[in-house]
Design a protein around this motif. Structure first.
Motif, mmCIF file in Angstrom:
data_model
loop_
_atom_site.group_PDB
_atom_site.id
_atom_site.type_symbol
_atom_site.label_atom_id
_atom_site.label_comp_id
_atom_site.label_asym_id
_atom_site.label_seq_id
_atom_site.Cartn_x
_atom_site.Cartn_y
_atom_site.Cartn_z
ATOM 1 N N HIS A 1 0.825 -1.209 0.000
ATOM 2 C CA HIS A 1 0.000 0.000 0.000
ATOM 3 C C HIS A 1 0.865 1.266 0.000
ATOM 4 N N ILE A 2 1.992 1.236 0.681
ATOM 5 C CA ILE A 2 2.897 2.385 0.652
ATOM 6 C C ILE A 2 3.430 2.601 -0.763
ATOM 7 N N LYS A 3 3.783 1.512 -1.428
ATOM 8 C CA LYS A 3 4.265 1.598 -2.813
ATOM 9 C C LYS A 3 3.201 2.228 -3.710
ATOM 10 N N ASN A 4 1.943 1.802 -3.547
ATOM 11 C CA ASN A 4 0.855 2.356 -4.339
ATOM 12 C C ASN A 4 0.610 3.831 -4.015
ATOM 13 N N LEU A 5 0.729 4.179 -2.737
ATOM 14 C CA LEU A 5 0.565 5.577 -2.330
ATOM 15 C C LEU A 5 1.629 6.459 -2.970
ATOM 16 N N ARG A 6 2.853 5.997 -2.940
ATOM 17 C CA ARG A 6 3.948 6.778 -3.514
ATOM 18 C C ARG A 6 3.742 7.021 -5.000
ATOM 19 N N ALA A 7 3.155 6.046 -5.686
ATOM 20 C CA ALA A 7 2.913 6.188 -7.117
ATOM 21 C C ALA A 7 1.844 7.246 -7.393
ATOM 22 N N LYS A 8 0.968 7.506 -6.414
ATOM 23 C CA LYS A 8 -0.131 8.461 -6.608
ATOM 24 C C LYS A 8 0.198 9.863 -6.087
ATOM 25 N N LEU A 9 1.226 9.973 -5.248
ATOM 26 C CA LEU A 9 1.612 11.279 -4.715
ATOM 27 C C LEU A 9 2.614 11.938 -5.658
ATOM 28 N N PRO A 10 2.300 13.112 -6.208
ATOM 29 C CA PRO A 10 3.207 13.768 -7.151
ATOM 30 C C PRO A 10 4.603 14.023 -6.577
ATOM 31 N N ASN A 11 4.655 14.340 -5.304
ATOM 32 C CA ASN A 11 5.955 14.591 -4.665
ATOM 33 C C ASN A 11 5.993 13.746 -3.402
ATOM 34 N N ASN A 12 6.749 12.652 -3.437
ATOM 35 C CA ASN A 12 6.685 11.649 -2.373
ATOM 36 C C ASN A 12 7.250 12.152 -1.041
ATOM 37 N N PRO A 13 6.384 12.330 -0.031
ATOM 38 C CA PRO A 13 6.862 12.771 1.283
ATOM 39 C C PRO A 13 7.062 11.612 2.263
ATOM 40 N N ILE A 14 6.843 10.367 1.809
ATOM 41 C CA ILE A 14 6.919 9.210 2.707
ATOM 42 C C ILE A 14 8.328 8.621 2.647
ATOM 43 N N LYS A 15 9.026 8.730 3.759
ATOM 44 C CA LYS A 15 10.408 8.247 3.822
ATOM 45 C C LYS A 15 10.461 6.883 4.497
ATOM 46 N N THR A 16 11.237 5.969 3.912
ATOM 47 C CA THR A 16 11.437 4.651 4.520
ATOM 48 C C THR A 16 12.529 4.728 5.574
ATOM 49 N N ILE A 17 12.234 4.239 6.763
ATOM 50 C CA ILE A 17 13.237 4.100 7.818
ATOM 51 C C ILE A 17 13.575 2.613 7.846
ATOM 52 N N ARG A 18 14.688 2.274 7.247
ATOM 53 C CA ARG A 18 15.024 0.875 6.990
ATOM 54 C C ARG A 18 14.944 0.022 8.253
ATOM 55 N N GLY A 19 14.219 -1.076 8.157
ATOM 56 C CA GLY A 19 14.093 -2.015 9.261
ATOM 57 C C GLY A 19 13.118 -1.592 10.345
ATOM 58 N N VAL A 20 12.514 -0.406 10.190
ATOM 59 C CA VAL A 20 11.607 0.102 11.226
ATOM 60 C C VAL A 20 10.212 0.367 10.670
ATOM 61 N N GLY A 21 10.127 1.302 9.720
ATOM 62 C CA GLY A 21 8.816 1.670 9.194
ATOM 63 C C GLY A 21 8.887 2.851 8.274
ATOM 64 N N TYR A 22 7.947 3.793 8.455
ATOM 65 C CA TYR A 22 7.834 4.928 7.543
ATOM 66 C C TYR A 22 7.588 6.219 8.327
ATOM 67 N N ARG A 23 7.977 7.317 7.692
ATOM 68 C CA ARG A 23 7.788 8.629 8.322
ATOM 69 C C ARG A 23 7.363 9.628 7.260
ATOM 70 N N TRP A 24 6.390 10.467 7.630
ATOM 71 C CA TRP A 24 5.982 11.565 6.762
ATOM 72 C C TRP A 24 6.891 12.752 7.028
ATOM 73 N N GLU A 25 7.530 13.258 5.990
ATOM 74 C CA GLU A 25 8.410 14.404 6.135
ATOM 75 C C GLU A 25 7.749 15.609 5.480
ATOM 76 N N GLU A 26 7.768 16.716 6.187
ATOM 77 C CA GLU A 26 7.097 17.920 5.704
ATOM 78 C C GLU A 26 7.656 18.357 4.360
ATOM 79 N N GLU A 27 6.740 18.752 3.484
ATOM 80 C CA GLU A 27 7.145 19.321 2.212
ATOM 81 C C GLU A 27 7.291 20.831 2.376
ATOM 82 N N THR A 28 8.057 21.420 1.540
ATOM 83 C CA THR A 28 8.133 22.878 1.488
ATOM 84 C C THR A 28 7.240 23.348 0.368
ATOM 85 N N GLU A 29 6.547 24.437 0.628
ATOM 86 C CA GLU A 29 5.602 24.948 -0.367
ATOM 87 C C GLU A 29 6.337 25.366 -1.636
#
Length: 221
Positions: free
Chosen positions: A193-221
């Motif tokens: 589902h994360i892979k599918n989300l990234r494909a739909k988000l024009p600018n991917n803000p979802i960062k993979t934290i290897r071996g742990v999970g995922y984090r949303w990182e703020e975008e700049t306008e």
């Protein structure tokens, strides 16, 4: 969106009273009388605010606060008879958002709850993260004025990440919060589902934290 509150208080009379007033104010309340049950409920459900006593059977309030902060940055209000400086400082050092001592006036407590929810954005009809806007009541996500074609699970993951932006969410926590603790599948469904989300988000803000999970990182306008 229904605001869901976790109330952790071992005094049954206080617990029932606070729950009744919160429910009358329109909140959905899950009440626990001990720390171990509270930890389980927090892990298995999604809440917008926690009201937490310190002196509890099982895990105490300070322990729960530290564990909750590993999972979420939602507002946590400490409600306790311990009014000394040491306990208050300890709570705020562990990232409590407010500290109310007993005895207290129920109307003041309700106003503090409302203020914390308003500050966190839980009462807002929309959540903005850079060019992304989420509408929880409509299960809709808009990026740069264009609606994203998300499935329900994709939307729920996106909302969970956005509400906890800047905080790493483990694969297991996302699985539990979105699919439920009794889901028979494994974390591979989260990766898909994360892979599918990234494909739909024009600018991917979802960062993979290897071996742990995922984090949303703020975008700049």
């Amino acid at each position: 969106m229904t605001i869901r509150i976790l109330l952790v208080e071992d005094d049954e009379h206080i617990c029932n009273t606070v729950k009744a007033f919160l429910s009358e104010a329109g909140y959905k309340v899950d009440a626990c009388l001990d720390g171990d049950e509270a930890y389980t409920k927090f892990y298995e459900n999604t809440y917008q605010l926690v009201i937490l006593d310190i002196m509890l059977p099982g895990m105490n309030g300070h322990e729960l606060l530290r564990e909750f902060r590993k999972l979420s940055n939602i507002p946590i209000l400490m409600l306790t008879a311990l009014s000394d400086d040491e306990n208050q400082i300890k709570a705020f050092d562990s990232e409590a958002d407010d500290y109310v001592t007993k005895p207290f006036k129920i109307q003041i407590l309700l106003k503090r709850v409302e203020a914390l929810l308003r500050r966190s954005g839980a009462l807002a009809k929309e959540i903005r993260c850079g060019k992304l806007t989420l509408f929880p009541e409509d299960y809709m996500a808009v990026y740069d004025d264009k609606e994203l074609p998300l499935t329900l699970k994709e939307y729920e993951i996106l909302l969970l990440l956005a509400q906890n932006r800047g905080r790493t969410l483990s694969h297991e926590m996302i699985l539990s919060r979105v699919w439920g603790y009794d889901f028979d599948g494994d974390v591979s469904i989260v990766h898909t589902h994360i892979k599918n989300l990234r494909a739909k988000l024009p600018n991917n803000p979802i960062k993979t934290i290897r071996g742990v999970g995922y984090r949303w990182e703020e975008e700049t306008e």
